[in-house]
Design an enzyme around this catalytic site. Structure first.
Site, PDB file in Angstrom:
ATOM      1  N   GLY A   1       0.864  -1.180   0.000  1.00  0.00           N
ATOM      2  CA  GLY A   1       0.000   0.000   0.000  1.00  0.00           C
ATOM      3  C   GLY A   1       0.898   1.227   0.000  1.00  0.00           C
ATOM      4  O   GLY A   1       1.599   1.493   0.979  1.00  0.00           O
ATOM      5  N   ALA A   2       0.899   1.941  -1.138  1.00  0.00           N
ATOM      6  CA  ALA A   2       1.761   3.134  -1.238  1.00  0.00           C
ATOM      7  C   ALA A   2       0.911   4.397  -1.163  1.00  0.00           C
ATOM      8  O   ALA A   2       1.224   5.418  -1.775  1.00  0.00           O
ATOM      9  CB  ALA A   2       2.572   3.082  -2.531  1.00  0.00           C
TER      10      ALA A   2
ATOM     11  N   ASP B   1       1.932  -1.416  -4.626  1.00  0.00           N
ATOM     12  CA  ASP B   1       0.531  -0.992  -4.691  1.00  0.00           C
ATOM     13  C   ASP B   1      -0.099  -1.627  -5.923  1.00  0.00           C
ATOM     14  O   ASP B   1       0.597  -2.051  -6.843  1.00  0.00           O
ATOM     15  CB  ASP B   1       0.423   0.541  -4.769  1.00  0.00           C
ATOM     16  CG  ASP B   1      -0.909   1.047  -4.227  1.00  0.00           C
ATOM     17  OD1 ASP B   1      -0.946   1.569  -3.092  1.00  0.00           O
ATOM     18  OD2 ASP B   1      -1.936   0.897  -4.940  1.00  0.00           O
TER      19      ASP B   1
ATOM     20  N   ASN C   1     -11.492  -4.820   3.254  1.00  0.00           N
ATOM     21  CA  ASN C   1     -10.072  -4.956   3.573  1.00  0.00           C
ATOM     22  C   ASN C   1      -9.643  -6.396   3.870  1.00  0.00           C
ATOM     23  O   ASN C   1      -8.460  -6.720   3.774  1.00  0.00           O
ATOM     24  CB  ASN C   1      -9.699  -4.025   4.731  1.00  0.00           C
ATOM     25  CG  ASN C   1      -9.696  -2.569   4.271  1.00  0.00           C
ATOM     26  OD1 ASN C   1      -9.782  -2.300   3.075  1.00  0.00           O
ATOM     27  ND2 ASN C   1      -9.593  -1.644   5.208  1.00  0.00           N
TER      28      ASN C   1
ATOM     29  N   HIS D   1      -8.436  -1.189  18.822  1.00  0.00           N
ATOM     30  CA  HIS D   1      -8.279   0.098  18.132  1.00  0.00           C
ATOM     31  C   HIS D   1      -9.641   0.555  17.616  1.00  0.00           C
ATOM     32  O   HIS D   1      -9.922   0.565  16.430  1.00  0.00           O
ATOM     33  CB  HIS D   1      -7.282  -0.053  16.986  1.00  0.00           C
ATOM     34  CG  HIS D   1      -6.947   1.238  16.311  1.00  0.00           C
ATOM     35  ND1 HIS D   1      -6.546   2.355  17.008  1.00  0.00           N
ATOM     36  CD2 HIS D   1      -6.964   1.603  15.002  1.00  0.00           C
ATOM     37  CE1 HIS D   1      -6.327   3.346  16.144  1.00  0.00           C
ATOM     38  NE2 HIS D   1      -6.581   2.916  14.930  1.00  0.00           N
TER      39      HIS D   1
HETATM   40  O1  TXD Z   1      -3.598   3.130  13.578  1.00  0.00           O
HETATM   41  C1  TXD Z   1      -4.009   2.511  12.632  1.00  0.00           C
HETATM   42  N1  TXD Z   1      -4.028   1.177  12.671  1.00  0.00           N
HETATM   43  C2  TXD Z   1      -4.460   3.221  11.424  1.00  0.00           C
HETATM   44  C3  TXD Z   1      -5.068   2.456  10.353  1.00  0.00           C
HETATM   45  C4  TXD Z   1      -4.075   4.565  11.188  1.00  0.00           C
HETATM   46  C5  TXD Z   1      -4.225   5.133   9.943  1.00  0.00           C
HETATM   47  C6  TXD Z   1      -4.784   4.407   8.821  1.00  0.00           C
HETATM   48  N2  TXD Z   1      -5.310   3.138   9.160  1.00  0.00           N
HETATM   49  C7  TXD Z   1      -5.790   2.265   8.079  1.00  0.00           C
HETATM   50  O2  TXD Z   1      -4.714   1.984   7.173  1.00  0.00           O
HETATM   51  C8  TXD Z   1      -6.861   2.882   7.203  1.00  0.00           C
HETATM   52  O3  TXD Z   1      -8.130   2.800   7.804  1.00  0.00           O
HETATM   53  C9  TXD Z   1      -6.761   2.001   5.976  1.00  0.00           C
HETATM   54  O4  TXD Z   1      -7.436   0.780   6.186  1.00  0.00           O
HETATM   55  C10 TXD Z   1      -5.247   1.735   5.862  1.00  0.00           C
HETATM   56  C11 TXD Z   1      -4.542   2.598   4.821  1.00  0.00           C
HETATM   57  O5  TXD Z   1      -4.789   3.952   5.071  1.00  0.00           O
HETATM   58  P1  TXD Z   1      -4.226   5.063   4.064  1.00  0.00           P
HETATM   59  O6  TXD Z   1      -4.572   6.382   4.629  1.00  0.00           O
HETATM   60  O7  TXD Z   1      -2.823   4.772   3.719  1.00  0.00           O
HETATM   61  O8  TXD Z   1      -5.150   4.785   2.791  1.00  0.00           O
HETATM   62  P2  TXD Z   1      -4.841   5.170   1.253  1.00  0.00           P
HETATM   63  O9  TXD Z   1      -4.132   6.467   1.157  1.00  0.00           O
HETATM   64  O10 TXD Z   1      -6.133   5.018   0.517  1.00  0.00           O
HETATM   65  O11 TXD Z   1      -3.825   4.032   0.778  1.00  0.00           O
HETATM   66  C12 TXD Z   1      -4.189   2.698   0.684  1.00  0.00           C
HETATM   67  C13 TXD Z   1      -3.472   2.152  -0.514  1.00  0.00           C
HETATM   68  C14 TXD Z   1      -3.945   2.765  -1.849  1.00  0.00           C
HETATM   69  O12 TXD Z   1      -2.848   3.352  -2.532  1.00  0.00           O
HETATM   70  C15 TXD Z   1      -4.507   1.568  -2.610  1.00  0.00           C
HETATM   71  O13 TXD Z   1      -4.281   1.638  -4.018  1.00  0.00           O
HETATM   72  C16 TXD Z   1      -3.714   0.434  -1.972  1.00  0.00           C
HETATM   73  O14 TXD Z   1      -3.707   0.739  -0.589  1.00  0.00           O
HETATM   74  N3  TXD Z   1      -4.297  -0.893  -2.198  1.00  0.00           N
HETATM   75  C17 TXD Z   1      -3.536  -1.976  -2.401  1.00  0.00           C
HETATM   76  N4  TXD Z   1      -2.198  -2.137  -2.433  1.00  0.00           N
HETATM   77  C18 TXD Z   1      -1.731  -3.389  -2.679  1.00  0.00           C
HETATM   78  N5  TXD Z   1      -2.540  -4.453  -2.863  1.00  0.00           N
HETATM   79  C19 TXD Z   1      -3.879  -4.329  -2.818  1.00  0.00           C
HETATM   80  N6  TXD Z   1      -4.664  -5.395  -3.005  1.00  0.00           N
HETATM   81  C20 TXD Z   1      -4.429  -3.050  -2.589  1.00  0.00           C
HETATM   82  N7  TXD Z   1      -5.685  -2.569  -2.510  1.00  0.00           N
HETATM   83  C21 TXD Z   1      -5.594  -1.244  -2.268  1.00  0.00           C
END
Ligand code: TXD
Length: 307
Positions: A8-9, A32, A94, A174
């Site tokens: 996840g980038a 990603d 997710n 959490h």
């Molecule tokens: O404290 C904590 N645990 C948290 C959790 C604090 C902040 C964010 N938290 C959770 O992390 C949030 O609720 C999300 O479930 C994740 C990721 O949050 P983020 O803010 O980084 O979300 P983004 O910016 O949407 O990035 C997610 C990326 C995005 O670029 C997608 O294209 C990618 O995930 N993505 C994937 N990458 C690889 N493989 C797959 N299958 C995939 N699906 C989506």
């Protein structure tokens, strides 16, 4: 140089890469599903490193083959919350993303330690351990450093002291029923309960519990990422540098705190093998009750995955 893969980038993944690269801890791979995006961010970050003098490599990719031989895999892939959503609303979407990511990573890095961020955090950490058939030492979830840091920042601002003097411990799941342990929290050794009125303390506890939602509401799109990413960085550093660092994090419980079979936020000690130890605090009946409520909620979310 050790190797750390970040799945996840997006906001948290890329920001974690930023903090990690700055600390020159490991070669980094950003994965990603979006084509070009991890490659573009990796290139940009790599071009920042000459300025700060950090000699790590940063690779962006859509191909898990590039992650081979990773020491640590950080999982941030998945949907973030929108205003009004709870973390549990992300469960269905997710689950598949995290399952696929863990399987693909283990094919390429069979010995990796997993640090999970994706929400709902405790359920996704459980999923990673079960899907991967991993021992509990190799899966930890990030929540407690962030939730505790939120509380620390509120206390420091309220008392006009350095954040470095404020020590807070937020345990439990959490979610909004997380458990800020006010009795164990202190400012330069003085218990928080002696520094703040009951009313002010209750307000800080409430704001801490809702801290993630406050930011989601302000941002409108996406959720917090600077503080979650630096929390991940601290966990990765503790593992790579074998620090034996005690921090609150989500770990699989096998009877500690009277709980079994769930991931839950507790004080853990992290070192090169991952989870070294779960530290058990002496809790009073109100604290135990608050943790039991939170644990019940986490258990329901885990059971809803039906794995
Ligand atoms: O404290 C904590 N645990 C948290 C959790 C604090 C902040 C964010 N938290 C959770 O992390 C949030 O609720 C999300 O479930 C994740 C990721 O949050 P983020 O803010 O980084 O979300 P983004 O910016 O949407 O990035 C997610 C990326 C995005 O670029 C997608 O294209 C990618 O995930 N993505 C994937 N990458 C690889 N493989 C797959 N299958 C995939 N699906 C989506």
């Amino acid at each position: 140089m050790p190797k750390v893969t970040i799945i996840g980038a997006g906001q948290t993944g890329a920001t974690t890469a930023h903090w990690l690269a700055e600390r020159e801890l490991a070669d980094l791979v950003l994965v990603d599903v979006v084509e070009g995006m991890p490659q573009g961010k990796a290139l940009d970050l790599a071009q920042a490193l000459p300025v700060i003098g950090s000699d790590v490599s940063v690779t962006g990719t859509n191909d898990y083959a590039d992650t081979a031989g990773s020491d640590i895999v950080v999982v941030t892939a998945g949907l973030p919350r929108k205003p009004g959503m709870s973390r549990d609303d992300l469960l269905a979407a997710n689950t598949k993303i995290v399952r696929d990511a863990v399987e693909a990573c283990l094919e390429n890095s069979p010995n990796a330690i997993f640090v999970i961020l994706t929400n709902p955090l405790d359920a996704m950490s459980y999923l990673a351990m079960k899907v991967g058939g991993l021992p509990r030492e190799r899966v930890v979830g990030q929540a407690g450093i962030l939730d505790s840091a939120r509380m620390r920042s509120f206390v420091a601002a309220e008392l006009n002291v350095s954040v470095q003097n404020v020590h807070c411990y937020v345990l439990g799941g959490h979610g909004d029923d997380m458990v800020p342990l006010t009795r164990h929290s202190n400012v330069a050794g003085i218990p928080l309960v002696d520094m703040l009125s009951a009313e002010r303390l209750a307000a800080i506890v409430d704001r801490t519990r809702k801290g993630g939602g406050e930011i989601v509401g302000l941002l409108k799109t996406g959720s917090a990422y600077y503080a979650p990413a630096v929390a991940l960085t601290q966990m990765v550093e503790a593992i790579l540098r074998d620090r034996h660092l005690v921090i609150p994090a989500s770990a699989y419980l096998e009877g500690e705190y009277g709980l079994k079979g769930i991931f839950f936020g507790v004080p853990v000690r992290l070192g090169r093998t991952g989870l070294e130890k779960i530290i058990e605090y002496d809790l009073d009946s109100a604290e135990k009750e608050a943790l039991a409520i939170s644990a019940g909620h986490v258990r329901e979310t885990i059971e809803a995955m039906k794995i």
